[in-house]
Scaffold this active site. Structure first.
Site, PDB file in Angstrom:
ATOM      1  N   TYR A 107      40.233 -10.990  44.871  1.00 56.03           N
ATOM      2  CA  TYR A 107      39.564 -11.129  43.578  1.00 56.03           C
ATOM      3  C   TYR A 107      40.555 -10.947  42.440  1.00 56.03           C
ATOM      4  O   TYR A 107      40.578 -11.736  41.493  1.00 56.03           O
ATOM      5  CB  TYR A 107      38.448 -10.090  43.494  1.00 56.03           C
ATOM      6  CG  TYR A 107      37.668 -10.114  42.197  1.00 56.03           C
ATOM      7  CD1 TYR A 107      36.642 -11.028  41.998  1.00 56.03           C
ATOM      8  CD2 TYR A 107      37.949  -9.198  41.180  1.00 56.03           C
ATOM      9  CE1 TYR A 107      35.920 -11.050  40.815  1.00 56.03           C
ATOM     10  CE2 TYR A 107      37.232  -9.211  39.996  1.00 56.03           C
ATOM     11  CZ  TYR A 107      36.227 -10.132  39.822  1.00 56.03           C
ATOM     12  OH  TYR A 107      35.520 -10.151  38.646  1.00 56.03           O
ATOM     13  N   SER A 163      38.742 -11.215  34.266  1.00 61.11           N
ATOM     14  CA  SER A 163      38.382  -9.854  34.643  1.00 61.11           C
ATOM     15  C   SER A 163      39.475  -8.890  34.192  1.00 61.11           C
ATOM     16  O   SER A 163      40.633  -9.280  34.027  1.00 61.11           O
ATOM     17  CB  SER A 163      38.223  -9.759  36.165  1.00 61.11           C
ATOM     18  OG  SER A 163      38.193  -8.423  36.614  1.00 61.11           O
TER      19      SER A 163
END
Length: 272
Positions: free
Chosen positions: A165, A152
């Site tokens: 995350y 990400s």
């Protein structure tokens, strides 16, 4: 040139193959000629993706699997080997965030539930490591294979609010490099491990952060992201397919241990 990117005869297993991004990658792998195994927990979603692929002339099966349960993964591997005899590609697409693991005006860092943080970190990190242990053993035995992880933009510079995350995706980058070296050194230089780092896509996990739930209008966070994305838009799931096909095909056969941004220029933009 077409042969470089072709996946004809290859068996591709994709975890999280029923999500917004995973389902598009499943369809893309099938269009490139792969026999696609869609792993996911929801039977209806698995069936929908498989039907899409079959109606387009591709070959696919759906198998129930929980990436955080080793017994479930072993059972899935056994079924794949029984059906196809081997595995050539593993795409670790399972991941995501949870609202109760995200800071907000209503939920401070100090009040984030441990259970929520545990789940997000485990889903993104262990949900990549465990499938790699299980399916990667097939690659080690036959001395070839390709593993593709999903990182990400938040792995490079942690985005505000998404603490678990961001940390887990940063770990994916490190894991990708570690695995690339480990498989080459201990098993075969014909086993490659890479990752993609998507920019901002509207998915089930982040939609509540980027758009207003009631109106669909951009949140302040969503506007800021687009202001810092030179291409000026959120990614479409199909934007990932070409990069993924490159990384799992012979077109990238001397590429291992890298994380490729697919972000519309977000990482390149300094803000000024």
């Amino acid at each position: 040139m077409k042969d470089l990117f072709a996946l004809h005869g290859k068996v591709a297993v994709i975890t999280g193959g029923t999500g917004v991004l995973g389902s598009e990658l499943s369809r893309g792998l099938a269009q490139a000629g792969a026999k696609v195994v869609v792993l996911g927990r929801d039977e209806g979603r698995r069936a929908a993706v498989v039907t899409d692929i079959q109606q387009a002339g591709g070959e696919a099966v759906g198998i129930a699997c929980d990436v955080l349960n080793q017994e479930s993964l072993l059972a899935a591997k056994a079924e794949v080997l029984e059906r196809f005899g081997t595995v050539d590609i593993l795409v670790n697409g399972a991941g995501g965030n949870r609202k109760d693991a995200t800071t907000s005006p209503d939920l401070s860092f100090f009040d984030l539930p441990q259970e929520a943080l545990d789940y997000v970190v485990r889903l993104n990190f262990m949900g990549t490591l465990l499938p790699t242990q299980v399916f990667g053993q097939v690659f080690a035995e036959k001395k070839e294979g390709v593993i593709l992880n999903v990182s990400s933009m938040s792995s490079y510079q942690p985005m505000t609010n998404v603490i678990g995350y961001s940390a887990a995706k940063a770990a994916i980058n490190n894991l990708t490099m570690w695995l690339a070296v480990h498989f080459c050194k201990h098993y075969s230089p014909n086993i490659r491990v890479n990752a993609i780092a998507p920019g901002f896509f509207l998915t089930e996990q982040n939609r509540f952060l980027l758009t207003e739930e009631k109106t669909g209008e951009l949140t302040q966070r969503g506007r800021t992201i687009l202001e810092h994305t030179p291409m000026g838009r959120f990614g479409e799931p199909s934007d990932l397919v070409g990069t993924v096909i490159w990384l799992v095909s012979d077109a990238s056969k001397f590429v291992t241990g890298v994380v490729v941004p697919v972000d519309g220029g977000f990482m390149a933009f300094s803000g000024v």
